[in-house]
Design a protein around this motif. Structure first.
Motif, PDB file in Angstrom:
ATOM      1  N   CYS A 241       1.602  -7.832  -5.987  1.00 17.68           N
ATOM      2  CA  CYS A 241      -0.279  -6.584  -5.863  1.00 17.68           C
ATOM      3  C   CYS A 241       0.369  -5.247  -5.462  1.00 17.68           C
ATOM      4  O   CYS A 241       1.076  -5.817  -4.544  1.00 17.68           O
ATOM      5  N   MET A 242       0.127  -4.127  -6.066  1.00 23.51           N
ATOM      6  CA  MET A 242       0.316  -3.078  -5.166  1.00 23.51           C
ATOM      7  C   MET A 242      -0.671  -1.829  -5.059  1.00 23.51           C
ATOM      8  O   MET A 242      -1.323  -1.648  -6.451  1.00 23.51           O
ATOM      9  N   PHE A 243      -1.012  -1.205  -4.408  1.00 23.60           N
ATOM     10  CA  PHE A 243      -1.879  -0.146  -4.636  1.00 23.60           C
ATOM     11  C   PHE A 243      -1.032   1.843  -5.169  1.00 23.60           C
ATOM     12  O   PHE A 243       0.419   1.802  -4.102  1.00 23.60           O
TER      13      PHE A 243
ATOM     14  N   PRO B  70      -0.450   7.895  -8.450  1.00 19.42           N
ATOM     15  CA  PRO B  70       0.689   8.344  -9.946  1.00 19.42           C
ATOM     16  C   PRO B  70       1.856   8.708  -9.082  1.00 19.42           C
ATOM     17  O   PRO B  70       3.121   7.971 -10.529  1.00 19.42           O
ATOM     18  N   LYS B  71       2.348  10.111  -9.052  1.00 21.20           N
ATOM     19  CA  LYS B  71       3.624  10.495  -8.524  1.00 21.20           C
ATOM     20  C   LYS B  71       4.093   9.250  -7.506  1.00 21.20           C
ATOM     21  O   LYS B  71       5.296   9.147  -7.886  1.00 21.20           O
ATOM     22  N   LEU B  72       4.033   8.579  -7.098  1.00 23.11           N
ATOM     23  CA  LEU B  72       4.680   7.925  -6.199  1.00 23.11           C
ATOM     24  C   LEU B  72       5.055   6.956  -6.430  1.00 23.11           C
ATOM     25  O   LEU B  72       5.802   5.380  -6.512  1.00 23.11           O
ATOM     26  N   ILE B  73       3.820   5.702  -7.922  1.00 21.62           N
ATOM     27  CA  ILE B  73       4.538   4.986  -8.629  1.00 21.62           C
ATOM     28  C   ILE B  73       5.599   5.134  -9.458  1.00 21.62           C
ATOM     29  O   ILE B  73       6.622   4.557  -9.840  1.00 21.62           O
TER      30      ILE B  73
ATOM     31  N   MET C  63       0.574  -0.864  -0.203  1.00 24.01           N
ATOM     32  CA  MET C  63       0.007   0.215   0.037  1.00 24.01           C
ATOM     33  C   MET C  63       0.929   0.957   0.192  1.00 24.01           C
ATOM     34  O   MET C  63       1.774   0.852   0.882  1.00 24.01           O
ATOM     35  N   LEU C  64       1.003   1.986  -1.030  1.00 26.25           N
ATOM     36  CA  LEU C  64       2.509   3.021  -1.209  1.00 26.25           C
ATOM     37  C   LEU C  64       1.110   4.356  -1.221  1.00 26.25           C
ATOM     38  O   LEU C  64       0.853   4.883  -3.042  1.00 26.25           O
ATOM     39  N   GLY C  65       0.543   5.280  -0.249  1.00 22.81           N
ATOM     40  CA  GLY C  65      -0.361   5.807   0.118  1.00 22.81           C
ATOM     41  C   GLY C  65      -0.800   5.909   0.515  1.00 22.81           C
ATOM     42  O   GLY C  65      -0.103   6.110   1.583  1.00 22.81           O
ATOM     43  N   PRO C  66      -1.921   7.127   1.187  1.00 22.65           N
ATOM     44  CA  PRO C  66      -1.302   8.117   2.484  1.00 22.65           C
ATOM     45  C   PRO C  66      -2.232   7.457   3.366  1.00 22.65           C
ATOM     46  O   PRO C  66      -3.218   6.545   3.661  1.00 22.65           O
TER      47      PRO C  66
END
Length: 377
Positions: A208-210, A213-216, A139-142
């Protein structure tokens, strides 16, 4: 008849009518639930006294929801948050999710099971070839008080995997941007990417990941600096979302960062459009043939998006025309009639998989765009 409807095939028209009938029934039941003394929440039972109509007798279908005044942002700012809990759920464990809050009091909404339901429904749209059941997720998000973190975690668990989360505070990112501390911003972004790379290279078998866009993009470049790539660390399926999701970025991402289409690179990315109030709108498959155009379709009947005139929010624009996104949320936990989003886009026609209106080209609403700080999204 709106322009464009006449060119829908008979099959799509039949599916669209069935979807409309289902939505009408669902809208009626949702309003009955939220305005009945035995099940409704304190906020709507109180608000009912101010209305010039009786929702219990005068809302018979989805169109009748236009009788409600537009939903106001400020109703969600400040408490007590329990006024949003329907009586039928008052003894259930309640979550609170926040949105915004970069300045002043953040908007908050209660949730009990909505986020689980939304992401289970979304799970059924993911191709197992690229999102294998049993796979672990990143989980690559807030993080913090946001719905996304728990929702992605549930998605991973629902599909039989385990979710690894990083620590990310988008409010700090926005403060850094507003202060012009770009060096600090760069370091913070690096800090987030370092966390992600540590997970991906630690032998956890994450497939798998979330990611936003900027972080990907930053993750791909960070892996490249270390002499590796997303494919090499084992990622095959990416679920992403955010207003930065443009056809140009998608083309760059797929062709340059991933190394080609899913068939070539082994990496499949599905864009989504969603928020704390709506849930998750899926996209029509994004292909090079269609110029990487991204069209989103709300999870009807639980949520409906309409593209409405900038001058009259009660009037839908014609297919292909530009307008503001208006959201209506219809779940037993949460009722939001006619909320004007901070986004605009073009109205898209129904298609086979989602036989109702969609929206493409989603971007910040031009009326407030200059004051919008996108941050990590």
């Amino acid at each position: 008849m709106n322009s464009g409807e006449s060119v829908l095939s008979a099959d799509i028209q039949a599916k669209a009518q069935a979807a409309k009938d289902k939505l009408d029934q669902h809208a009626y039941e949702t309003v009955q639930w939220h305005f009945h003394e035995s099940t409704g929440c304190p906020f709507w039972l109180e608000k009912k006294k101010e209305l010039n109509f009786d929702p219990l007798t005068e809302v018979k279908n989805y169109e009748d929801i236009q009788k409600f005044p537009l939903f106001e942002d400020d109703w969600l700012r400040g408490g007590p948050v329990r006024r949003w809990v329907p009586k039928a759920f008052e003894n259930d464990p309640v979550y609170v999710f926040e949105t915004g809050g970069t300045t002043g009091v953040p908007k908050s909404r209660i949730a009990i099971n909505d986020f689980r339901t939304d992401y289970e429904n979304f799970s059924h749209t993911l191709p197992d070839q690229y999102f294998p059941k049993g796979s672990n997720w990143l989980m690559l998000g807030p993080s913090g008080p946001r719905r996304l973190r728990l929702a992605v975690e549930h998605l991973a668990q629902y599909r039989g995997g385990i979710s690894f989360c990083i620590d990310l505070d988008p409010r700090w990112v926005v403060k850094l941007i507003k202060k012009g501390w770009m060096e600090h911003l760069e370091e913070y972004k690096k800090h987030c990417i370092d966390q992600a790379i540590t997970v991906l290279t630690a032998g956890h078998d994450v497939k798998c990941m979330f990611g936003t866009p900027k972080l990907i993009e930053s993750l791909c470049l960070g892996l490249e600096e270390r002499g590796t790539s997303l494919a090499e660390v084992g990622i095959t399926g990416i679920f992403s979302g955010g207003t930065e999701f443009t056809p140009q970025w998608t083309r760059y991402c797929v062709e340059e960062l991933f190394g080609g289409s899913p068939e070539e690179s082994g990496i499949y990315m599905t864009p989504t459009y969603g928020n704390t109030l709506m849930g998750l709108a899926c996209s029509k498959p994004v292909t090079a043939d269609e110029g990487y155009k991204i069209s989103y379709y709300a999870p009807q009947p639980r949520a409906v998006t309409e593209v409405v005139s900038f001058d009259d929010p009660m009037q839908k624009v014609a297919y292909g025309e530009t307008g503001r996104v208006k959201l209506t949320t219809l779940t037993q936990e949460f009722f939001v009639p006619g909320f004007l989003e901070r986004d605009e886009g073009e109205r898209e026609m129904p298609f086979d998989k989602y036989p109702w209106d969609g929206v493409s080209g989603v971007r910040p609403f031009h009326g407030i765009a200059s004051g919008t700080t996108v941050g990590v999204y």
